[in-house]
Design a protein around this motif. Structure first.
Motif, short mmCIF file in Angstrom:
data_model
loop_
_atom_site.label_atom_id
_atom_site.label_comp_id
_atom_site.label_asym_id
_atom_site.label_seq_id
_atom_site.Cartn_x
_atom_site.Cartn_y
_atom_site.Cartn_z
N GLY A 6 0.64 -1.25 0.20
CA GLY A 6 -0.06 0.12 -0.11
C GLY A 6 0.77 1.38 -0.21
N PRO A 7 0.04 2.43 0.01
CA PRO A 7 0.92 3.68 0.03
C PRO A 7 2.05 3.94 1.22
CG PRO A 7 -1.40 4.01 -0.36
CD PRO A 7 -1.01 2.72 -0.17
N ALA A 8 1.44 3.39 2.38
CA ALA A 8 2.28 3.65 3.50
C ALA A 8 3.39 2.80 3.62
CB ALA A 8 1.33 3.26 4.71
N GLU A 9 3.24 1.55 3.01
CA GLU A 9 4.43 0.61 2.94
C GLU A 9 5.66 1.23 1.96
OE1 GLU A 9 1.35 -0.84 2.54
OE2 GLU A 9 1.23 -1.90 4.62
N THR A 13 9.43 2.05 2.93
CA THR A 13 10.44 1.33 2.30
C THR A 13 11.12 2.35 1.50
OG1 THR A 13 8.96 -0.42 1.69
CG2 THR A 13 10.87 -0.27 0.30
N SER A 14 10.73 3.48 0.91
CA SER A 14 11.37 4.74 0.26
C SER A 14 12.27 5.22 1.27
CB SER A 14 10.73 5.62 -0.39
OG SER A 14 9.88 5.04 -1.47
N ARG A 16 13.33 3.94 4.08
CA ARG A 16 14.48 3.20 4.45
C ARG A 16 15.70 3.17 3.52
NH1 ARG A 16 11.00 -1.78 6.71
NH2 ARG A 16 10.62 -1.05 8.80
N ARG A 17 15.38 3.00 2.16
CA ARG A 17 16.37 3.28 1.18
C ARG A 17 17.14 4.30 1.26
NH1 ARG A 17 13.55 1.97 -3.96
NH2 ARG A 17 11.75 1.50 -2.89
N LEU A 18 16.46 5.79 1.57
CA LEU A 18 16.89 7.02 1.38
C LEU A 18 18.02 7.08 2.78
CD1 LEU A 18 17.08 9.86 0.33
CD2 LEU A 18 15.29 10.47 1.95
N LEU A 19 17.37 6.33 3.93
CA LEU A 19 18.35 6.43 5.20
C LEU A 19 19.60 5.70 4.81
CD1 LEU A 19 15.80 6.55 7.75
CD2 LEU A 19 17.23 8.52 7.28
N ALA A 20 19.41 4.42 4.18
CA ALA A 20 20.41 3.38 3.89
C ALA A 20 21.49 4.30 3.07
CB ALA A 20 19.85 2.39 3.27
N THR A 21 20.92 5.04 1.85
CA THR A 21 21.86 5.68 1.03
C THR A 21 22.68 6.69 1.74
OG1 THR A 21 20.23 5.33 -0.66
CG2 THR A 21 21.77 6.98 -1.09
N LEU A 22 22.07 7.48 2.69
CA LEU A 22 22.53 8.66 3.52
C LEU A 22 23.65 8.18 4.31
CD1 LEU A 22 19.48 10.85 4.28
CD2 LEU A 22 21.34 11.44 2.98
N VAL A 23 23.42 6.76 5.09
CA VAL A 23 24.16 6.42 5.95
C VAL A 23 25.64 5.95 5.06
CG1 VAL A 23 24.79 4.11 7.47
CG2 VAL A 23 22.62 5.85 7.71
N ALA A 24 25.13 5.30 3.87
CA ALA A 24 26.14 4.75 3.22
C ALA A 24 27.26 6.08 2.71
CB ALA A 24 25.90 3.98 1.83
N THR A 25 26.55 7.18 2.17
CA THR A 25 27.13 8.39 1.74
C THR A 25 27.96 8.81 3.16
OG1 THR A 25 25.73 8.80 -0.03
CG2 THR A 25 27.04 10.47 0.82
#
Length: 131
Positions: A6-9, A13-14, A16-25
């Protein structure tokens, strides 16, 4: 399976991916900063050791030269020889201090990290210019 979310999931997910990218950067930038600090530390240690050895050798050479001049003119102009040697040492010390001050004003520490962070800020659309 992505269609079942659904939209909330999808938002979660987006995020989480953004946070993962920020942490990796952030991790990449931190590793770059650590590498630069280690390289600068090694360079400074080598510089200090070489400068110390050169300073000790130079001090002995100046001392021997001054002793030679004073002994050469001991009979006729010993006070003049000592005064001229002292004046020459003061001039050399002033020139060394001026050179050290110029070197200390140069800034090279973490230049690459700061450059990459500025590029990241521009890529993210930041309007703040680097100072």
């Amino acid at each position: 399976m992505a269609d079942r979310q659904g939209p909330a999931e999808r938002v979660i997910t987006s995020v989480r991916r953004l946070l993962a990218t920020l942490v990796a950067t952030g991790e990449t930038r931190l590793r770059l900063a650590v590498l630069e600090l280690e390289a600068e530390r090694d360079r400074m240690l080598s510089l200090l050791l070489m400068a110390g050895a050169a300073l000790i050798t130079f001090s002995f050479a100046i001392g021997m030269l001054l002793l030679l001049l004073v002994v050469m003119y001991w009979e006729d102009h010993r006070l003049l020889a000592i005064g001229l040697c002292s004046a020459a040492l003061f001039v050399i010390a002033a020139l060394c201090l001026y050179g050290a001050k110029r070197i200390a004003k140069r800034r090279r520490l973490m230049q690459s990290t700061l450059s990459h962070l500025a590029q990241d800020r521009q890529a993210l659309g930041g309007s703040r210019e680097s100072s």
